[in-house]
Structure formats: structure tokens, C-alpha cells
Design a protein around this motif. Structure first.
Motif, PDB file in Angstrom:
ATOM      1  N   GLY A 192       0.828  -1.191   0.000  1.00  0.00           N
ATOM      2  CA  GLY A 192       0.000   0.000   0.000  1.00  0.00           C
ATOM      3  C   GLY A 192       0.867   1.248   0.000  1.00  0.00           C
ATOM      4  N   PHE A 193       0.241   2.368  -0.357  1.00  0.00           N
ATOM      5  CA  PHE A 193       0.955   3.639  -0.500  1.00  0.00           C
ATOM      6  C   PHE A 193       0.835   4.381   0.828  1.00  0.00           C
ATOM      7  N   GLY A 194       1.704   4.023   1.767  1.00  0.00           N
ATOM      8  CA  GLY A 194       1.600   4.591   3.099  1.00  0.00           C
ATOM      9  C   GLY A 194       2.928   5.145   3.573  1.00  0.00           C
ATOM     10  N   TYR A 195       2.947   6.429   3.903  1.00  0.00           N
ATOM     11  CA  TYR A 195       4.169   7.099   4.326  1.00  0.00           C
ATOM     12  C   TYR A 195       3.829   8.067   5.448  1.00  0.00           C
ATOM     13  N   ALA A 196       4.758   8.208   6.360  1.00  0.00           N
ATOM     14  CA  ALA A 196       4.626   9.245   7.389  1.00  0.00           C
ATOM     15  C   ALA A 196       5.576  10.374   7.009  1.00  0.00           C
ATOM     16  N   LYS A 197       5.075  11.604   7.098  1.00  0.00           N
ATOM     17  CA  LYS A 197       5.914  12.739   6.735  1.00  0.00           C
ATOM     18  C   LYS A 197       6.738  13.158   7.941  1.00  0.00           C
ATOM     19  N   HIS A 198       7.995  13.392   7.708  1.00  0.00           N
ATOM     20  CA  HIS A 198       8.882  13.834   8.784  1.00  0.00           C
ATOM     21  C   HIS A 198       9.956  14.706   8.160  1.00  0.00           C
ATOM     22  N   GLN A 199       9.983  15.969   8.583  1.00  0.00           N
ATOM     23  CA  GLN A 199      10.982  16.902   8.043  1.00  0.00           C
ATOM     24  C   GLN A 199      11.050  16.865   6.511  1.00  0.00           C
ATOM     25  N   GLU A 200       9.901  17.067   5.900  1.00  0.00           N
ATOM     26  CA  GLU A 200       9.778  17.154   4.433  1.00  0.00           C
ATOM     27  C   GLU A 200       9.958  15.842   3.685  1.00  0.00           C
TER      28      GLU A 200
END
Lengths: 337, 337, 337
Positions: free
Chosen positions: B181-189
């Protein structure tokens, strides 16, 4: 390979302006071309950069060459001349005919001795592979399928059983030709599969983009005409027929049994619903949905362009009140009468 | 295989009108069917051509058969009867069970003796392949995945680890079940990948079209109900759930965690955004975007139809002024009061 | 693997509230997590269920933890902490370096000894495979292509000749990198192929979704920046350039030579036509078509939302009369003056 500018002019019916003896070894973009490269102007907006180019020569129309003092190959159609030049100077890597040891080829398949069957390719019973065909790694060619002379399957291409590709076709990686059409009969809330018994027939010089899918016909065939070019991730449903030299951009979907004319163009992400007839020389803009037949050549559109979201939301909300707005307008008109 | 019209009537609960002893060997289109073929009328617009057909028999409703003097098989649901007849007369090519010498099968995989593992297929550790399964050339079945009885993977299909397909599923070439799946956590851009730990679970008799992709769930599973039919080039994102007997046309995208009911249909190129709930018996027209949950059965649309581009451009430009136009209208209304 | 809550706090700069010695063995959804699982709140709408969860611990912000009496790992960015925790507790299955016996590897390819080349993979001449690379089953890596350290191709991925993937890239099954761009010169009604001589260059940590296609450049390269994430079934045409850390959802199409900035997001099924420039930090909503360059950061939209079809049809019909309606409105305005 090196060729003089004079030789290019001779081959492609052009005229040389400047040094006819300059050696050309490759094509390159205007901004990075060197002294032995030939460039061209993809768009007239690049004309101002022409004089600064270090290209050995540039392919130009008579008109665009007027203010250019470098070497020029002057032709009527620079884009076409550029394509021909690129093809001459950067030919396809030649292959040695034969079969890789890992290919699995049915004994009853007929493979021309000038063809290449690559590693991990699978060719099933009674398939016909003609002269100069290239079957790349991981490709599958089903039983009784036929690949015409010089047709190339780059890699991981699937050709279903009984499908036929004429000569000089090119299938990019992941293309699927001859999957089942999407046909079901409804019975007591369930979908009952309708066997898909037709084939896919590709004409001469058809190109099929990466991961594009063309379904086999339900009873009759799905037919793609000579010279049709299909970009990536296109869906062509069962029993579609596409006329010669039509070009379709990426992500287009064409639903079942629709017939498209010759020399049409379809912009990216456009859709055409099923059972329609689209005339010759029809052009559909990107993202447009075609929901009824088109019997006149011309450009057709339903593309909406994105705008800043606050503005868009206000307009889109009004769109959902449009019928009511027209009522209000009609009421005003009556009052004024 | 040949079967009498009487036998077809007996099998499929129909009535014969005409010669019950005529031998039927195949199904064919009305216009090309011969003396031993059976045809049917896909659309009542073809009724005028019925009498001209050379078909040995035609599958018809009582009503459509009224003015027809040829042999007829009269049933309540001709499309369903045609599907059954086609399946009877054109059965799938049988396969000999076993494993091709080039298949790579992990020693810990459990393969039913009645299954076939085709050339260049790869079956990883602990995978379970049940009775009568067909794994075509170039297919990949990941570790701990399971293919239920009689499930077929045509060619170059990818089944990710731990995914489960129930019995009688059919995957067309290039389908990918169980990509991340297309799952990401954003952290510092930057986007930091969230491991996708769920599975894809397909119910009984699910069909997955060519190059369609179904992503595994992030934590929970992505679940496709019994009898769901998916056309080509569809995207089903992680944690989507689709109810039984829903059918989805090509090029549709369904975003993450959306739940779709039973017996829905989704037209080609439609899109459904994430985290929505769509009720049972909802029908979405081609090209429409669904941006909020739908709790009532019915037909929903936002399809715009293409029109000649000059006309369209004028209207589309006005659409971008719509909010302003409503202001003008309101002003007029006030003045008239 | 088991780790204490205190250890997670130490690794990920969090604070423990409750029992720091509780052993955590996995991540799980709030509703199914057990006594040794850690969960998190994907959306604040799930806060009411927090207290009922049997999770051993929950990753929360200071604020969301206020009314929670269970064990909590308190961090600034729970989603990021969850991703890191999941990665720690559910690491990728390690692989033994080497080459499967069925892989076909050109003698001139340079393969790091720490890399894995899977069954039925094909690596062509002069390809470079760096440390820790994973090439899954059925993948193809063309001549002179390069896979940077730790890059992974899951299965049935195609990497065209000369394409370059930097370190830590991940390609889901069926992805095609380096198919030919869709370039033709028209000459006497026919499309003449323009050789596609450029490459595809992927930066560090690019992810490419299942069946996504990225075409090679015509002359220059197609370039995807560091940290770009591409979902499934996306089309990236020749000579597109995408800036760092941009994320693009499924079914998007980007036409040739368009340049997209950094940190952009593109919603599912959106389209961007060719030869545009999109600034940094631009966000396009799902289903929107971008037809002109965007030079300002912000959100842009042309999404229409589906509504019940009877209502929609009336509004859509009015849309096709919109220009005429504006005339009527203008006439009224004149009369009133």
C-alpha cells in the motif's frame, strides 16, 4: 557510424547550407549537441537559442534557417527528418538469431531461423514466429498466436492464444494482448462469466505501450488497424475496432465494441464509452469523456482545467445548483416581459 | 463437441421452437453463424437482422421469438443461457497436472497433485496450491500465499506473500495482488515508509483483470468479496473492502480504506476517494469522482460529455466564472424586488 | 523480536507514560491489538475507542494522551513514530546473497557479492548491481542499467537498458522503467517512430508502485528526484522531471516534458498535460486536469463530485448551455439599466 551532412541531405531529400562535408555521428538536444551532432528545433520557442548552439548542424525549415549562420540541413518536415536521422545514426542493437537456452518453446511452434527467443520466454504450441522477430526476456506467446515479420516484444509481454500481430509491431514491456474481455451475464445477483472466444488482431506497425491491455473479443475479434500507436496504460476493451494511423495517449480507456475511425487522436486519460462510432479524423482532448457517437471530424472536449481550490470550490458548488439558477434566470426574464 | 437443441433446452431450462434434433457445435455472432451454430441477440436493435441469419438456432426470449421462423431456444435470460451454452461448447483447454521442469517451487510449498505449475513460474516457501489450480507461465506466488481450488493465474501474474485467493478465482495476465500500500509518514519534508503488514484476501470466484493492482493492507487486510469482478488496469488501494458481486469496469481507482457495498457497479475511469462508505446497490457512472460517502442505493454521476471544442471552451470558461455569475443574478433579483 | 516501551521511547525520542517495562512484540490496529502490541490513532475520530483498546501501549501526542489511562508512548509525530516502530518490529525478511540457479546473468554484468538475483531474473551485459540489492523473481535489468545500493525490485519488474536507480529505491511488481517514450513524427498521414535515446534516472529512495510506467527520455533523460513516491498505475512520460519528495497517488498521468517541483502532491487520477512547469509545494486534488503551468504554491482543483444522476443530468445539461445563459443574464442586466 558517421555520415556527412551531404549524405543526410541526399537520403532525406534536404538541402545543405554551410559545410556539406561535416561528419555527423549522433543526434542531440540543441543545448548539449557537440561539433559532430545534429540537432533540431522541437518548438519554435527555442529559435532564440539556435545561434548559441554548438551543434555541428541543425535540421531546419527554410524559414527557420533564415537568421542562422551555422550548418543547416533544410527540409520540409524537420521532425520527420530528425526521426529518420536518429534511426540511421542510432539503430536498434542487432541481435543474433536463435533461442536462449532457458526459453521454453513448444515443439509444434514454428520459429523462423532469423528470429530471437530470449531468456525465460515461453512459446506455446503451434505459435508462428516470423522472420526477424524479437521476443524479449520473460515474454509469453500463447498457443496458435502469430507474430509477423520483425515484430518485437521488449520484455515481460503477454500475447494470448490465437492473437495475431502483423509485421513490424512493437510491444513495450508489460503489455497484455488478449486477456479476456469483461463479459458477464447476470443471473440471480451473480455475474456468470461469458467465455471470451474472439482474438486480438493487430495490423502492420502497431505500437503498444508499457502495461497497456487489449482484450480479446467476445465472439468477433478486437481489431487494431495498421500504424495505430498506443501509449502506456491504455485499456482497449473487447470488440473495439480502431482505424489506421490513429494515435492514443496514455491512460485512455475505450469500452467494449466501440469503433474508432482513421487518423484520430485521443488525449491522455480520455475515455470513450462502449458501443459508439467515432468518425475519421476526430480528435479528443485530454481527460474528456465521450458518451455518444461522433459522426463529424473535428476536435471534441470536456476538459476542465484546475484552478486555485478556493475559487474552484465556489464555482463547482454553483455547478451543482445550475439547474436551479436557470430557473431563477427564467423567472426574472418573465417578470421583465 | 456437438449437442442437440433439445439437449440445450433440457440443460438450461428452455423450450425449443423448431427442430429439436439440430446439432449445435458452437456459438457464433448472428451475422456469421452457420447451420450448426447457435447465436443470440445481444441488443434488441439487432432484431431486424434476425430473420436473415443463417444460424442453426437462436437463443431468444418468448417475446423476441414471436416473428422469427427459424429454430429457437426460448429462455427467460438469453444472455445467461448464451454464457452457459458457450461454456459447454467451448470449454477451457484441459491441462495435465504437474510442474514444468523450469518452474521453481520451494520444497515447503504444498502443491495439490491435480494442480499445474507452468514454465518459469515461481512458488515460494509454505505457499498452498489447492486442487485443480492453474499457475501459468511467469507467475509468482509469494511465501505463505494460498490459491484456492480451481483458481487460475493466466500468465505473468504476481501474488504477494501471505495473500489468499479463495476457490475459482481468475487472474488475467499482469495482475498484481499484494503490492505494498501507498503509506508514508511525513517527517521533516521527507516521506518515511510505513511497513505494509496486511494481506489481500480474495473471496470465491473473484476475477481480476489484466494489469489490475490490489494493494495489501497496512495493518488489516484488503478484502474483495465473493463474486467480485474487476476489469483491467484498476487500482484497489490498501484496506479497501468490496462487497459481494460488485463489478468494476476498467481504469477505476479506489483509494485507501474505502468500503464498497454489495452488487454495486462502477463505470470505467470512475474514482472513489479514500475512507468513504458506499452502500449496497450503488451505481457510479463512467468517469465520475466520488468524494463523499453514499448511504442510499441509486445511480450517481459527475460525467461530463465531450462536445465540439469551440462550444465547450466557451461553456468551460463560463464555468470558471460561475460564482460571479450567480452574484450578478442575485443583484438583478434584488433590483427587481 | 521484543522491545520494552522504554527502549522504544529511547530510540524514537518519546516519553513513556505508564509501565516502561512492558514488552512490545508487534504493531497492530487499535481494535485488535493485544497485550504485547503497540497501536496508534490514525485519525482523531478513533479517540473515543482508545480507552477500550486492549493494546499493550498506544503511540499518542501529549494532547491525545490526556484522557487515556493505559500505557502510552508520547511523541510529537505519532504516525512517524509508528512507521519507525513497525519497521523495527517487522523488518524485511533478510535474504541470503547470491544468484538463483535459474537467473540469467550476463558475464559482463557487475554484481555485488551482497546482492541477490532471484529465480528467472535476467541481467544483461554491463549492468551494475550494487551492495545489498534485491532483484526478485522474473525481473529484467537491461544492458548498462544500474541499481544503487539496497535497491529492491520485488517481482516481474522491467528496468530498461541504461536506466539508473540510485540507492534505496523500491519497485513494486510489474513496474516498467525505461519503456520508449511516445514520440512520432507525422509524415503523409503515418506516424514515424522517433527513436527514444534518453534514459530514466531515479534518485535516492524513490518508490515506484505496481504496474507504474516511467518512459525514457527522447534525447535528454526522464528524471525522478530523491525521495519521490509514486503509487500504482501511474504514467510518467518522456522527459518529465519530478522534484524531491513529491508524492503522486495512483492512476495519475503526467505528459511529456512537464517539470514538477519539490514537495508536491498529486491526487489519484489527476492529469498534467505536457510541457508545463509546476512550482514547488503545489497540491493537485484527485481527478483534476492541469492544463497550464502553475507558478505559485497552493492547492489546485477541478474535481467534480458525483451526485444522484437525475440531479446531475439536469445540471450537466445546463452546463452545456452556460454560455447562452450568460447572454441571457447580460441581456437582462442591460434592460434593467
Amino acid at each position: 557510424m558517421a555520415v556527412t551532412l551531404a549524405e543526410l541531405a541526399r537520403r532525406f531529400q534536404g538541402k545543405v547550407r554551410g559545410n556539406p562535408e561535416i561528419k555527423i555521428v549522433g543526434v542531440a538536444p540543441l543545448e548539449t549537441a557537440g561539433a559532430n551532432d545534429i540537432a533540431y528545433i522541437a518548438d519554435r520557442k527555442y529559435l532564440p537559442g539556435l545561434q548559441r548552439s554548438a551543434a555541428g548542424a541543425v535540421i531546419l525549415t527554410q524559414e527557420d534557417a533564415q537568421n542562422f549562420t551555422g550548418n543547416a540541413l533544410i527540409v520540409d518536415n524537420p521532425h520527420f527528418c530528425f526521426a529518420q536521422t536518429a534511426e540511421l545514426l542510432h539503430p536498434l542493437t542487432p541481435f543474433t538469431p536463435g533461442q536462449h537456452a532457458s526459453a521454453v518453446v513448444a515443439p509444434t511452434a514454428r520459429i523462423a531461423s532469423s528470429a530471437w527467443i530470449g531468456p525465460h520466454a515461453v512459446i506455446e504450441a503451434e505459435a508462428i514466429i516470423e522472420d526477424g522477430v524479437y521476443v524479449g526476456p520473460g515474454c509469453f506467446v500463447g498457443a496458435h498466436a502469430k507474430l509477423g515479420a520483425r515484430t518485437r516484444l521488449i520484455a515481460n509481454v503477454t500475447i494470448g492464444e490465437r492473437c495475431r500481430l502483423d509485421s513490424d509491431c512493437l510491444c513495450q514491456p508489460g503489455a497484455v494482448i488478449g486477456g479476456d474481455g469483461f463479459g458477464y451475464a447476470k443471473h440471480q445477483e451473480k455475474w456468470h462469466k461469458v467465455p471470451q472466444l474472439g482474438r486480438v488482431i493487430l495490423g502492420h506497425a502497431v505500437e503498444v505501450g508499457a502495461n497497456t491491455t487489449i482484450d480479446r473479443g467476445a465472439l468477433n475479434d478486437t481489431v487494431i488497424g495498421d500504424g495505430v500507436k498506443l501509449d502506456n496504460l491504455i485499456q482497449i476493451a473487447h470488440n473495439v475496432r480502431i482505424g489506421e494511423n490513429t494515435a492514443i495517449a496514455a491512460c485512455v480507456g475505450i469500452a467494449g465494441s466501440t469503433v474508432i475511425g482513421k487518423r484520430c487522436t485521443v488525449g491522455g486519460q480520455a475515455g470513450i464509452v462502449g458501443h459508439l462510432e467515432i468518425a475519421d479524423d476526430v480528435h479528443i482532448t485530454a481527460g474528456s469523456l465521450v458518451t455518444s457517437s461522433i459522426d463529424q471530424a473535428g476536435v471534441y472536449s470536456a476538459s476542465l482545467k484546475a484552478q486555485p481550490v478556493e475559487k474552484w470550490r465556489r464555482n463547482a458548488a454553483r455547478l451543482h445548483q445550475l439547474d436551479e439558477l436557470v430557473q431563477r434566470l427564467s423567472d426574472l426574464e418573465k417578470k421583465l416581459k
